[in-house]
Design a protein around this motif. Structure first.
Motif, mmCIF file in Angstrom:
data_model
loop_
_atom_site.group_PDB
_atom_site.id
_atom_site.type_symbol
_atom_site.label_atom_id
_atom_site.label_comp_id
_atom_site.label_asym_id
_atom_site.label_seq_id
_atom_site.Cartn_x
_atom_site.Cartn_y
_atom_site.Cartn_z
ATOM 1 N N ARG A 49 0.823 -1.211 0.000
ATOM 2 C CA ARG A 49 0.000 0.000 0.000
ATOM 3 C C ARG A 49 0.859 1.264 0.000
ATOM 4 O O ARG A 49 0.507 2.263 -0.647
ATOM 5 C CB ARG A 49 -0.916 -0.002 1.222
ATOM 6 N N ALA A 52 2.304 1.870 -3.440
ATOM 7 C CA ALA A 52 1.259 2.418 -4.308
ATOM 8 C C ALA A 52 1.027 3.899 -4.020
ATOM 9 O O ALA A 52 0.829 4.706 -4.939
ATOM 10 C CB ALA A 52 -0.038 1.630 -4.129
ATOM 11 N N LEU A 53 1.073 4.277 -2.751
ATOM 12 C CA LEU A 53 0.877 5.675 -2.369
ATOM 13 C C LEU A 53 2.014 6.542 -2.900
ATOM 14 O O LEU A 53 1.784 7.656 -3.399
ATOM 15 C CB LEU A 53 0.797 5.774 -0.844
ATOM 16 N N VAL A 55 3.910 5.898 -5.540
ATOM 17 C CA VAL A 55 3.763 5.973 -6.993
ATOM 18 C C VAL A 55 2.679 6.987 -7.360
ATOM 19 O O VAL A 55 2.836 7.791 -8.287
ATOM 20 C CB VAL A 55 3.444 4.586 -7.578
ATOM 21 N N GLN A 56 1.580 6.977 -6.621
ATOM 22 C CA GLN A 56 0.468 7.903 -6.881
ATOM 23 C C GLN A 56 0.920 9.353 -6.821
ATOM 24 O O GLN A 56 0.477 10.188 -7.618
ATOM 25 C CB GLN A 56 -0.641 7.666 -5.852
ATOM 26 N N HIS A 57 1.841 9.659 -5.897
ATOM 27 C CA HIS A 57 2.266 11.044 -5.694
ATOM 28 C C HIS A 57 3.630 11.351 -6.325
ATOM 29 O O HIS A 57 4.171 12.445 -6.104
ATOM 30 C CB HIS A 57 2.297 11.364 -4.198
#
Length: 248
Positions: A49, A52-53, A55-57
């Motif tokens: 998780r 993923a966070l 990568v998102q930002h």
């Protein structure tokens, strides 16, 4: 003021039902995320998780390996040989990299955690072991180390194995005169006053001196600035620091 300095934060340090830090709100404010790899904190789902966070930002992902010390949060010095340290760091890099590959990204650097990080300042064999782990994992993988008053030792050992270095300073930790972090057992080792933390952070970012634990001036040259996620005031400090650096 220069804005070239990067901001980093230790993240992914929850474990099972136990929660540490506010990663969701801190991640948009930083440039580099140091992700726990399971030895001092972090479980597979937390790692997945947090990757993923990041990568998102658009945040660079660094491995945050430690001694195998879940009970002590990686802050206890363990009597591991250099051979063991090389293997346990490489093991943790591989674990985190599996999640990075699955998310379409890769490790950007390595920053050891806690007691292991501090031991590297004093022990050439352990520092060389971590450097070898980085070099064997990927030749261009940088190692993040403590910015000291004199980093010639770190530069020499890293050059011998061809590992790039990133030098790190801390916004919320008190320093000794030589640039080493004041041990946490000492009063005042961790700044609790957000104004003190912000002032020290801005001084480091500007390349200006700030007060060490004894009140004497200390000046450090750093590539990246850490604000610890387990400090209750860290999120507010990060917001103000990010705004001031971006506005410069």
């Amino acid at each position: 003021m220069t804005t070239r300095i990067l901001l980093n934060c230790d993240m992914g340090e929850s474990f099972g039902a136990w929660r540490m830090g506010d990663d969701a709100h801190a991640m948009p404010l930083i440039d580099q995320a140091n992700l726990a790899c399971g030895f001092h904190a972090g479980d597979p789902l937390t790692i997945q998780r947090t990757v993923a966070l990041a990568v998102q930002h658009g945040v660079s992902i660094g491995a945050h390996p430690s001694y195998p010390d879940l009970a002590g949060f990686g802050r206890r010095h363990l009597a591991c040989s250099a051979e063991e340290v090389e293997a346990l760091v490489l093991y943790q890099l591989g674990a985190l990299d599996a999640f990075c590959q699955a998310a379409g990204t890769q490790l950007a650097y390595v920053k050891p955690h806690g007691a292991l990080y501090n031991d590297l300042v004093r022990d050439d064999e352990l520092l060389d072991a971590v450097l070898r782990a980085c070099a064997s994992f990927r030749r261009d993988l940088p190692l993040m180390v403590l910015a000291l008053a004199d980093n010639s030792r770190e530069r020499r050992l890293a050059a011998a194995v061809g590992v790039p270095l990133l030098f790190e300073a801390f916004a919320d930790r008190a320093y000794l005169a030589d640039g080493q972090l004041a041990p946490r057992r000492l009063a005042g080792a961790v700044h609790q006053d957000p104004e003190r933390t912000l002032s020290q952070a801005l001084s480091i970012a500007r390349g200006q001196p700030f007060a060490d634990l004894d009140g004497k001036p200390l000046q450090l040259q750093a590539d990246s600035l850490c604000v610890h996620g387990d400090n209750p005031e860290s999120l507010a400090v990060l917001r103000r620091l990010r705004a001031q650096l971006d506005a410069a």
